[in-house]
Structure formats: structure tokens, C-alpha cells
Design an enzyme around this catalytic site. Structure first.
Site, mmCIF file in Angstrom:
data_model
loop_
_atom_site.group_PDB
_atom_site.id
_atom_site.type_symbol
_atom_site.label_atom_id
_atom_site.label_comp_id
_atom_site.label_asym_id
_atom_site.label_seq_id
_atom_site.Cartn_x
_atom_site.Cartn_y
_atom_site.Cartn_z
ATOM 1 N N LYS A 197 1.234 4.338 -2.882
ATOM 2 C CA LYS A 197 1.217 5.793 -2.616
ATOM 3 C C LYS A 197 2.484 6.456 -3.161
ATOM 4 C CE LYS A 197 -1.600 5.195 1.512
ATOM 5 N NZ LYS A 197 -1.587 5.092 2.964
ATOM 6 N N ASP B 242 0.840 -1.203 0.000
ATOM 7 C CA ASP B 242 0.000 0.000 0.000
ATOM 8 C C ASP B 242 0.880 1.261 0.000
ATOM 9 O OD1 ASP B 242 -2.795 0.874 0.097
ATOM 10 O OD2 ASP B 242 -2.216 1.814 1.996
#
Ligand SMILES: NC(=O)c1ccc[n+]([C@@H]2O[C@H](COP(=O)([O-])OP(=O)(O)OC[C@H]3O[C@@H](n4cnc5c(N)ncnc54)[C@H](OP(=O)(O)O)[C@@H]3O)[C@@H](O)[C@H]2O)c1
Length: 360
Positions: free
Chosen positions: A229, A225
Site C-alpha cells: 500500500k 501488505d
């Protein structure tokens, strides 16, 4: 008062003079918080014309106006069909028609570019397109170049002004040179707390109970994750990085990766010894451990656990804070640092609403 009457006390969502119509995909933690915000005066110009979870959807104005819409969708409503939701947007007559994606669904994200090309705007907390394969990012750029607007504030830092700041700097001719920071609220909390006095597994169980991690904490510990980003920021800064160009050093040992969630949770203690060793080594050098994302001037992107000295900005984080340190051609002696709560349904939903309102 009966439940039915209580629901009717909510202001009806049919507001003929509103200029923005939205459909909401995903009524989970973030989508649920957005539904609450839509019932506040700040969202007076926004009309909800459709909402869906993964199984059902609703386009009936009375049902959409109900405060129990989220719960209702678990057992009532039409079967899922994106075409029905788009038809509701078209029928709204609104000048601005927006699809809000509050899911983590890759199949839905893969439709974003097509929706933009068809004249809808897309506002998203879903990172799967902009932080996914480079082909998807390029399709998105092509759709945006043809006039569709993509609200992505919620994809990074839960709405902290990272992407907007970066775009503003770029529009003034500035350029990102390096980026470093803590992009995960759960990993921030874990390593802000981890001082060797309690085993890492104990902290992880506590973080899970507090709702800071996903139900399966490997989603956080894998670093994937964070990598998404980093890709979103890097790509917005002009670095066309592919997913295979981010070196991700996750925290889940190989033998624990393929287990089902329950089996993994039963073996969390296997994380303890390797992390205790790293912690002790860092401490002996006057450092602490932080799970950092880094992008250097040559476009090399890395995600993983590193030692940082106590003077490092990431050593002074609190709670679930995120931190983004941007060095640019103009901010080059000291980085521009953006820091604050980088997770949470209310702030993430606010970022979605902010992007929707900015379309008007
Ligand atoms: N939670 C945070 O603090 C936070 C912060 C920043 C960004 N985000 C991002 O926001 C997104 C949502 O997070 P969340 O915490 O709200 O997740 P969540 O509670 O798991 O909710 C996800 C929702 O998406 C729905 N969904 C899945 N596939 C769908 C489909 N094909 N069509 C329509 N709905 C679908 C799910 O439906 P079912 O109920 O039927 O499964 C559920 O309602 C994620 O991308 C996440 O990374 C979250």
C-alpha cells in the site's frame, strides 16, 4: 418456495439498455459483497456478463442472475479461461467494458496492463501490480497513458479517499512531501488494544476469530501488505520506488517464518516476550506502539513497529481504523489526515462499484 423459484425472483441481469458490462474475477469476501451490490438500484447501469473464482467461471445470464452464483461456482460452471470472459465482454455490445479484479492473484494482476492496452478498463482490489515490481507499475503507467482507465480506490484504505485526494492535489500542482500512517486494519486493531494487560498472542487469536486477520496471520504481521500500500501511494505521488526500497520490519521472528499455518498458530506465544518488552519500554517514555508506514521527503520508505507519543495522531485510533497523514507543499504546517475503517467487504466492494460507475 423452492430454491430454484427463489433464485428466479432476482431481477434478471440482462438489461439491454445498460452501458457498462463487467466481468468479476474473484467471488470471495469482497467479490461476494460486490455481487450483492450489483443487485441494488445503485448498480442499475451495470451488467454482469461473467464471473469467476480460481477454478470455475460462468457467463450464462440466468446463472449470473442467481443469488447463489457464488456457491454455484464452487461446483458448476466452465473451467477457468480468461479468453472466455473477455469474449463475453466483447459480445455484450456495451460501450464500457470492465474487468473487476477482486482476487489477490499475482498472475491475474500481471495481465492488467495487457487488458488495458486491449481497450478494457480494469477496476481492482488486487494490489499485486501497482504495489509489486517497478516494471509492472511502469507497464501499467504506459497502458493508462494510452487511454485505459484503472480503478484502484479499493487497493488502499479499502476505498477511503486517499488515492483520489492525492491525484486531485497533484492535478492542482501540489506535491506529496511526507506520508505517515497506519495502513492495516488488523495491525491497527491489535496495537489499539495492546496495553500490556493481555499477552499479544491472546489478542492475535481474538483478532483472527473476529476475521480481522488473514487465516494465516503472518500475512498481516509480515508488513508486506502494508508495504504494497505504501508503494501504491508513493508511486501515485511520483516516487518511483522499487519493492527493495521499502525497509520492512515485520513482526514474525525468523524461526516462525517457514512453518505451516497450524504449527505457527501453535507457537504464537513466542511473539509475547519481545513485544511485552517493547511495550514496557514505550510506556516508560509515555508512548504507545503503532505499526506505521512512513515515507520521508527523500523518498525513504519504512514499515514497522514504532513508539509514538500520546499526542501523535496514530495514538488516537479506534478499532480497525486506518490513518493516512499527508504533508504536501500546501498542507505543510499540519498534515491532511484521512482516517476511517480501512478494511471490510462492504466498503471495499463499494469502492469497486464506485470506480466502475465513474467509467461511464
Ligand atoms: N477483505 C477485505 O476487507 C479487503 C479490503 C481491501 C482490499 N482487499 C483485497 O481484495 C482482494 C480480495 O480479498 P478477499 O478478502 O475477497 O479474498 P478471498 O475471500 O480470499 O477471495 C479471493 C477470491 O479470488 C479468487 N481467485 C483467486 N485466483 C483467481 C483466479 N486466477 N481467477 C479468478 N478468481 C481467482 C478465489 O477463488 P477460490 O474461491 O477458488 O479460491 C476467491 O474467490 C485481495 O486482493 C485483498 O487484498 C480485501
Amino acid at each position: 418456495m423452492s430454491a430454484v423459484l427463489a433464485e428466479r425472483t432476482v431481477a434478471p441481469n440482462v438489461r439491454p439498455n445498460t452501458s457498462i458490462a463487467i466481468v468479476l474475477l474473484g467471488t470471495g469476501v469482497v467479490g461476494g459483497a460486490l455481487l450483492k451490490l450489483l443487485n441494488t438500484p445503485a448498480a442499475a447501469s451495470v451488467r454482469l456478463v461473467g464471473a469467476a473464482n480460481s477454478r470455475r467461471q460462468q457467463t450464462d445470464p440466468t446463472s449470473l442472475a442467481s443469488r447463489s452464483l457464488r456457491e454455484q461456482l464452487n461446483h458448476q460452471g466452465d473451467t477457468r479461461d480468461n479468453a472466455g470472459l473477455l469474449a463475453a465482454l466483447d459480445a455484450s455490445g456495451a460501450a464500457v467494458r470492465v474487468i473487476v479484479d477482486a482476487t489477490a492473484s499475482a498472475p491475474l494482476a500481471s495481465r492488467h496492463a495487457e487488458w488495458l492496452a486491449r481497450g478494457y478498463h480494469v477496476v481492482t482490489a488486487n494490489k499485486a501490480l501497482a504495489g509489486g515490481e517497478l516494471t509492472g507499475w511502469r507497464a501499467l503507467q504506459a497502458a493508462v497513458a494510452h487511454g485505459g482507465r484503472y480503478g484502484d480506490s479499493a487497493t488502499v484504505g479499502a476505498g477511503l479517499p486517499v488515492l483520489s485526494t492525492l491525484r486531485r492535489l497533484r492535478s492542482c500542482g501540489d506535491a506529496l512531501l511526507t506520508l505517515e500512517g497506519v495502513f492495516s486494519g488488523s495491525l491497527s486493531w491489535l496495537f489499539n488494544q495492546y496495553d500490556g494487560s493481555r499477552p499479544f498472542s491472546e489478542l492475535l487469536r481474538e483478532a483472527r476469530q473476529l476475521g480481522y486477520t488473514e487465516p494465516d496471520p503472518r500475512s498481516d504481521l509480515s508488513g508486506e501488505d502494508v508495504a504494497r500500500k505504501l508503494l501504491i501511494i508513493a508511486r501515485n505521488a511520483g516516487f518511483s520506488l522499487g519493492t527493495d526500497e521499502v525497509d520492512v520490519q515485520g513482526l514474525v521472528p525468523e524461526p516462525l517464518r517457514a512453518l505451516d499455518t497450524e504449527s505457527f498458530l501453535a507457537r504464537l506465544e513466542e511473539l509475547d516476550a519481545p513485544l511485552a518488552k517493547l511495550h514496557a519500554e514505550a510506556k516508560s517514555r509515555g508512548c504507545v506502539l503503532r505499526f506505521l508506514a512512513r515515507l520521508n521527503q527523500r523518498g525513504r520508505a519504512r514499515v514497522g513497529l514504532v513508539e509514538v507519543p500520546l499526542s501523535h495522531p496514530a495514538a488516537r485510533l479506534y478499532g480497525t481504523d486506518n490513518q493516512f497523514a499527508l504533508t504536501t507543499t500546501r498542507y505543510n504546517t499540519q498534515p491532511l489526515v484521512i482516517q476511517g475503517p480501512g478494511a471490510g467487504p462492504e466498503v471495499t466492494a463499494q469502492a469497486l462499484l464506485g470506480d466502475v460507475l465513474a467509467l461511464a
